[in-house]
Scaffold this motif. Sequence first.
Motif, PDB file in Angstrom:
ATOM      1  N   UNK B 175      35.608  51.948  48.671  1.00 30.52           N
ATOM      2  CA  UNK B 175      36.912  51.929  47.710  1.00 30.52           C
ATOM      3  C   UNK B 175      37.597  50.498  48.254  1.00 30.52           C
ATOM      4  N   UNK B 176      37.610  50.376  49.449  1.00 28.77           N
ATOM      5  CA  UNK B 176      38.419  49.071  50.027  1.00 28.77           C
ATOM      6  C   UNK B 176      37.656  48.002  49.630  1.00 28.77           C
ATOM      7  N   UNK B 177      36.319  47.856  49.780  1.00 26.39           N
ATOM      8  CA  UNK B 177      35.390  46.744  49.137  1.00 26.39           C
ATOM      9  C   UNK B 177      35.498  46.419  47.671  1.00 26.39           C
ATOM     10  N   UNK B 178      35.400  47.564  46.867  1.00 27.48           N
ATOM     11  CA  UNK B 178      35.445  47.435  45.508  1.00 27.48           C
ATOM     12  C   UNK B 178      36.824  46.874  44.998  1.00 27.48           C
ATOM     13  N   UNK B 179      37.969  47.365  45.930  1.00 32.51           N
ATOM     14  CA  UNK B 179      39.165  46.594  45.479  1.00 32.51           C
ATOM     15  C   UNK B 179      39.129  45.117  45.604  1.00 32.51           C
ATOM     16  N   UNK B 180      38.393  44.771  46.516  1.00 30.94           N
ATOM     17  CA  UNK B 180      38.251  43.169  46.687  1.00 30.94           C
ATOM     18  C   UNK B 180      37.282  42.510  45.890  1.00 30.94           C
ATOM     19  N   UNK B 181      36.178  43.090  45.661  1.00 33.92           N
ATOM     20  CA  UNK B 181      35.206  42.566  44.968  1.00 33.92           C
ATOM     21  C   UNK B 181      35.111  42.809  43.541  1.00 33.92           C
ATOM     22  N   UNK B 182      35.926  43.809  42.922  1.00 31.54           N
ATOM     23  CA  UNK B 182      35.779  44.065  41.643  1.00 31.54           C
ATOM     24  C   UNK B 182      37.193  44.461  40.921  1.00 31.54           C
ATOM     25  N   UNK B 183      38.036  45.387  41.667  1.00 34.59           N
ATOM     26  CA  UNK B 183      39.217  45.784  41.014  1.00 34.59           C
ATOM     27  C   UNK B 183      40.110  44.513  40.918  1.00 34.59           C
ATOM     28  N   UNK B 184      40.185  43.765  41.865  1.00 43.33           N
ATOM     29  CA  UNK B 184      41.393  42.524  41.971  1.00 43.33           C
ATOM     30  C   UNK B 184      41.030  41.801  40.717  1.00 43.33           C
ATOM     31  N   UNK B 185      39.797  41.586  40.388  1.00 43.68           N
ATOM     32  CA  UNK B 185      39.313  40.417  39.361  1.00 43.68           C
ATOM     33  C   UNK B 185      39.885  40.894  38.330  1.00 43.68           C
ATOM     34  N   UNK B 186      39.995  41.980  38.128  1.00 47.52           N
ATOM     35  CA  UNK B 186      40.290  42.704  36.744  1.00 47.52           C
ATOM     36  C   UNK B 186      41.762  42.458  36.392  1.00 47.52           C
ATOM     37  N   UNK B 187      42.581  42.782  37.538  1.00 50.11           N
ATOM     38  CA  UNK B 187      43.998  42.536  37.631  1.00 50.11           C
ATOM     39  C   UNK B 187      44.405  41.156  37.201  1.00 50.11           C
ATOM     40  N   UNK B 188      43.688  40.129  37.916  1.00 54.63           N
ATOM     41  CA  UNK B 188      43.980  38.843  37.960  1.00 54.63           C
ATOM     42  C   UNK B 188      43.692  38.036  36.306  1.00 54.63           C
ATOM     43  N   UNK B 189      42.574  38.890  36.023  1.00 53.63           N
ATOM     44  CA  UNK B 189      42.144  38.559  34.644  1.00 53.63           C
ATOM     45  C   UNK B 189      43.237  39.049  33.581  1.00 53.63           C
ATOM     46  N   UNK B 190      43.804  40.232  33.682  1.00 56.36           N
ATOM     47  CA  UNK B 190      44.525  40.691  33.038  1.00 56.36           C
ATOM     48  C   UNK B 190      45.855  40.063  32.824  1.00 56.36           C
ATOM     49  N   UNK B 191      46.412  39.688  34.169  1.00 61.87           N
ATOM     50  CA  UNK B 191      47.488  38.982  34.273  1.00 61.87           C
ATOM     51  C   UNK B 191      47.340  37.493  33.703  1.00 61.87           C
ATOM     52  N   UNK B 192      46.251  37.029  33.852  1.00 65.72           N
ATOM     53  CA  UNK B 192      46.176  35.692  33.303  1.00 65.72           C
ATOM     54  C   UNK B 192      46.240  35.705  31.819  1.00 65.72           C
ATOM     55  N   UNK B 193      45.402  36.524  31.175  1.00 65.74           N
ATOM     56  CA  UNK B 193      45.660  36.734  29.672  1.00 65.74           C
ATOM     57  C   UNK B 193      47.068  36.801  29.294  1.00 65.74           C
ATOM     58  N   UNK B 194      47.701  37.773  29.917  1.00 66.15           N
ATOM     59  CA  UNK B 194      49.216  38.094  29.619  1.00 66.15           C
ATOM     60  C   UNK B 194      49.928  36.784  29.880  1.00 66.15           C
ATOM     61  N   UNK B 195      49.544  36.063  30.826  1.00 55.33           N
ATOM     62  CA  UNK B 195      50.306  34.588  31.077  1.00 55.33           C
ATOM     63  C   UNK B 195      50.293  33.887  29.880  1.00 55.33           C
ATOM     64  N   UNK B 196      49.105  33.731  29.412  1.00 57.08           N
ATOM     65  CA  UNK B 196      48.812  32.807  28.386  1.00 57.08           C
ATOM     66  C   UNK B 196      49.478  33.502  27.173  1.00 57.08           C
ATOM     67  N   UNK B 197      49.434  34.641  26.898  1.00 57.93           N
ATOM     68  CA  UNK B 197      49.737  35.188  25.564  1.00 57.93           C
ATOM     69  C   UNK B 197      51.220  35.110  25.762  1.00 57.93           C
ATOM     70  N   UNK B 198      52.105  35.062  26.796  1.00 61.51           N
ATOM     71  CA  UNK B 198      53.154  35.156  27.181  1.00 61.51           C
ATOM     72  C   UNK B 198      53.942  33.934  26.410  1.00 61.51           C
ATOM     73  N   UNK B 199      53.269  32.619  27.090  1.00 54.23           N
ATOM     74  CA  UNK B 199      53.760  31.351  27.203  1.00 54.23           C
ATOM     75  C   UNK B 199      53.072  30.619  25.951  1.00 54.23           C
ATOM     76  N   UNK B 200      51.831  30.946  25.654  1.00 53.75           N
ATOM     77  CA  UNK B 200      51.128  30.154  24.805  1.00 53.75           C
ATOM     78  C   UNK B 200      51.177  30.760  23.535  1.00 53.75           C
TER      79      UNK B 200
END
Lengths: 280, 280
Positions: B175-200
């Motif tokens: 669960x520690x490793x997957x937080x780094x190697x998979x779960x955080x990627x999803x949060x970053x990606x969601x937040x990036x989409x929200x950033x672009x959708x918010x501003x653009x």
Amino acid sequence: MKISIIGVGLIGGSMALKLREKNIASFIYGIDNSQQHINEALDLKIIDAGADLEQGIKDSDLIILAIPVDAARKLLPNVLDLVSDQQTVMDAGSTKAGIVGAVKNHPKRSRFVAFHPMWGTENNGPKSAIAESFAGKAGVICNKEESAEDALNIVENIVNALEMHPIYMNAEDHDIHTAYISHISHITSYALANTVLEKEREEETIFQLASSGFSSTVRLAKSHPEMWVPIFKQNKENVLDVLNEHITQLRKFKSALEKENFEYLEELITNANRIRGILR
Amino acid sequence: MKISIIGVGLIGGSMALKLREKNIASFIYGIDNSQQHINEALDLKIIDAGADLEQGIKDSDLIILAIPVDAARKLLPNVLDLVSDQQTVMDAGSTKAGIVGAVKNHPKRSRFVAFHPMWGTENNGPKSAIAESFAGKAGVICNKEESAEDALNIVENIVNALEMHPIYMNAEDHDIHTAYISHISHITSYALANTVLEKEREEETIFQLASSGFSSTVRLAKSHPEMWVPIFKQNKENVLDVLNEHITQLRKFKSALEKENFEYLEELITNANRIRGILR
């Protein structure tokens, strides 16, 4: 037509391959500070000959600048000094306000067309060049009213030959949009790589476990600083705006998790899912 | 062998296709709350028959749970209640400490093997299933000492048939490793989409300009909340740790830009480039 490509790397090399395939280029000069790149480009038949700047420009109908944006901004006025009204100059840089501003009052401004192909990879050098890179992507032409009609036509033909669809906008708008659509992705990706490298000391574990999702998110973190530091430098204000917004968005996820507000978390994710309708 | 797949979606469906192709599965029951998924899975020959939970389990040698991690954690004790010492149960969830904890003292604990295939896409449902999905990826088996040897052997054969390479670790480390190697990627990606959708606000511009780099970075933002909210919920502490580190790393980029410290920016990027050596 005879073409000089200044910077025979990923972008310049890929353009050369495609323009030759389409019989647009009858002869291609490669101009590059790196003799190794020239040699590789010759071997790969990306260029017909290496040349120095003056010689290449003198004998070319079209000059393509495909070097990092800071170098391009510096070099473009010198290139325009050397061209006649029968020659055309285009660039391929990821920021546009800086380069357009640098030649705003240049007597040969109208021979220049500001261009940005919306394609790239994390690789560099002529060996990474791919003829089909640009097909189906957007080719942005900025401030077209500042270019002579014949120069614009030539570049539009090039865009067409690259199988890109042309989009016209002014340089300032371009730099705002690319901050969102390209530059922030790179920062996120770099920061993600640094996060993992900082905390996950067991590199073997990263390598073994890394899923396709992780690989696609950090792929851009392989991109070279020689290209990207100048882009962030030239687009500083826009990139900072987006970066601040991105940190705000990440904090919402943090807050939802900390407060165990899973309804809010679901809302954030559902909102992000709207990107499905935009990017297929 | 006869197999029951609980949750005939992307993961369950892909496993079914591959296990049939390899002649491991002689008959596959699909157990799913969604009748539509059952019908689609039948049409696609992913399963041989739909079944209810008791009926499917009763007639199967192997039961595979491939449902969201919260549902799996809740259902697994009931599944184990129904199995004999000749049957094996495995899951395929992205978090492992929760599910392993939920059955720690179950009298049939040894019939269960905790499994996580390191593969997924942003799509769901049986129509997204692909037989070759797992090939070459890691198949993580957790807390193997808590499983009976014959059950473990069966799951190792499944991992082998999926053409994955097995990795063994305890559930907490996973669960520690997957937080780094998979779960955080999803949060970053969601937040990036929200950033672009918010501003653009100009969605047409996103669509037209979006480069391959942007698409690959936000691809994961298409992933569904039904799957991901439970993952973040179950792995809250680890995900928060990584998210805090990630925000810290992003702030370094922000600070380098604000202070126009481009040497530091280059250093940050050069450090991130080390990921090249780890992910090819």
